[in-house]
Write a protein that holds these residues in place. Sequence first.
Motif, short mmCIF file in Angstrom:
data_model
loop_
_atom_site.label_atom_id
_atom_site.label_comp_id
_atom_site.label_asym_id
_atom_site.label_seq_id
_atom_site.Cartn_x
_atom_site.Cartn_y
_atom_site.Cartn_z
N MET A 1 -47.19 20.39 14.42
CA MET A 1 -47.27 21.75 14.17
C MET A 1 -48.29 22.54 15.08
O MET A 1 -49.46 22.13 15.75
N GLY A 2 -47.72 23.56 15.71
CA GLY A 2 -48.42 24.36 16.56
C GLY A 2 -49.41 25.40 15.98
O GLY A 2 -49.07 26.04 14.82
N VAL A 3 -50.41 25.71 16.67
CA VAL A 3 -51.03 27.06 16.12
C VAL A 3 -51.02 27.89 17.33
O VAL A 3 -51.34 27.78 18.50
N SER A 4 -50.72 29.19 16.97
CA SER A 4 -50.59 30.18 18.15
C SER A 4 -52.37 30.72 18.40
O SER A 4 -53.09 30.50 17.88
N LEU A 5 -52.29 31.23 19.82
CA LEU A 5 -53.65 31.54 20.31
C LEU A 5 -54.08 32.63 19.65
O LEU A 5 -55.38 32.80 19.45
N GLU A 6 -53.34 33.56 19.03
CA GLU A 6 -53.90 34.66 18.18
C GLU A 6 -54.49 34.05 16.72
O GLU A 6 -55.54 34.66 16.58
N ALA A 7 -54.17 32.93 16.32
CA ALA A 7 -54.75 32.43 14.92
C ALA A 7 -55.85 31.85 15.46
O ALA A 7 -56.89 31.93 14.72
N VAL A 8 -55.89 30.99 16.65
CA VAL A 8 -57.11 30.40 17.06
C VAL A 8 -58.27 31.60 17.28
O VAL A 8 -59.29 31.26 16.72
N GLN A 9 -57.87 32.54 18.05
CA GLN A 9 -58.88 33.85 18.23
C GLN A 9 -59.38 34.31 16.88
O GLN A 9 -60.25 34.49 16.88
N ARG A 10 -58.31 34.49 15.87
CA ARG A 10 -58.88 35.36 14.63
C ARG A 10 -59.74 34.51 13.85
O ARG A 10 -60.51 35.05 13.08
N ARG A 11 -59.49 33.21 13.87
CA ARG A 11 -60.39 32.23 13.19
C ARG A 11 -61.46 31.91 13.81
O ARG A 11 -62.51 31.09 13.54
N ASN A 12 -61.89 32.64 15.06
CA ASN A 12 -62.98 32.11 15.90
C ASN A 12 -63.09 30.60 16.08
O ASN A 12 -64.51 30.14 16.19
N ILE A 13 -62.02 29.92 16.54
CA ILE A 13 -62.04 28.55 16.76
C ILE A 13 -62.02 28.40 18.33
O ILE A 13 -61.46 29.20 19.15
N ARG A 14 -63.09 27.62 18.64
CA ARG A 14 -63.37 27.25 20.11
C ARG A 14 -62.27 26.64 20.71
O ARG A 14 -61.95 25.43 20.29
N LEU A 15 -61.70 27.15 21.81
CA LEU A 15 -60.61 26.46 22.45
C LEU A 15 -61.18 25.68 23.68
O LEU A 15 -61.60 26.39 24.50
N HIS A 16 -60.96 24.35 23.74
CA HIS A 16 -61.36 23.69 24.78
C HIS A 16 -60.52 23.50 25.90
O HIS A 16 -60.94 23.88 26.87
#
Length: 59
Positions: A1-16
């Motif tokens: 399952m993929g997660v969009s970069l927009e969803a990562v940003q909106r949820r304040n998830i740190r992208l390593h």
Amino acid sequence: MGVSLEAVQRRNIRLHTFFYNLYPTLADTTIQDDTLEYLRQYVSKHFPDAHFEVVPVLK
């Protein structure tokens, strides 16, 4: 399952690390090259601490 970069940003998830997979590579790499550059700039702007890695085609 993929997660969009927009969803990562909106949820304040740190992208390593963001991985861009070059497979499959076609004879004309125009779209691949444009997409790579776009994503590299997008990740740099919105996730400045993230690493950007290109996954080569493995044979």
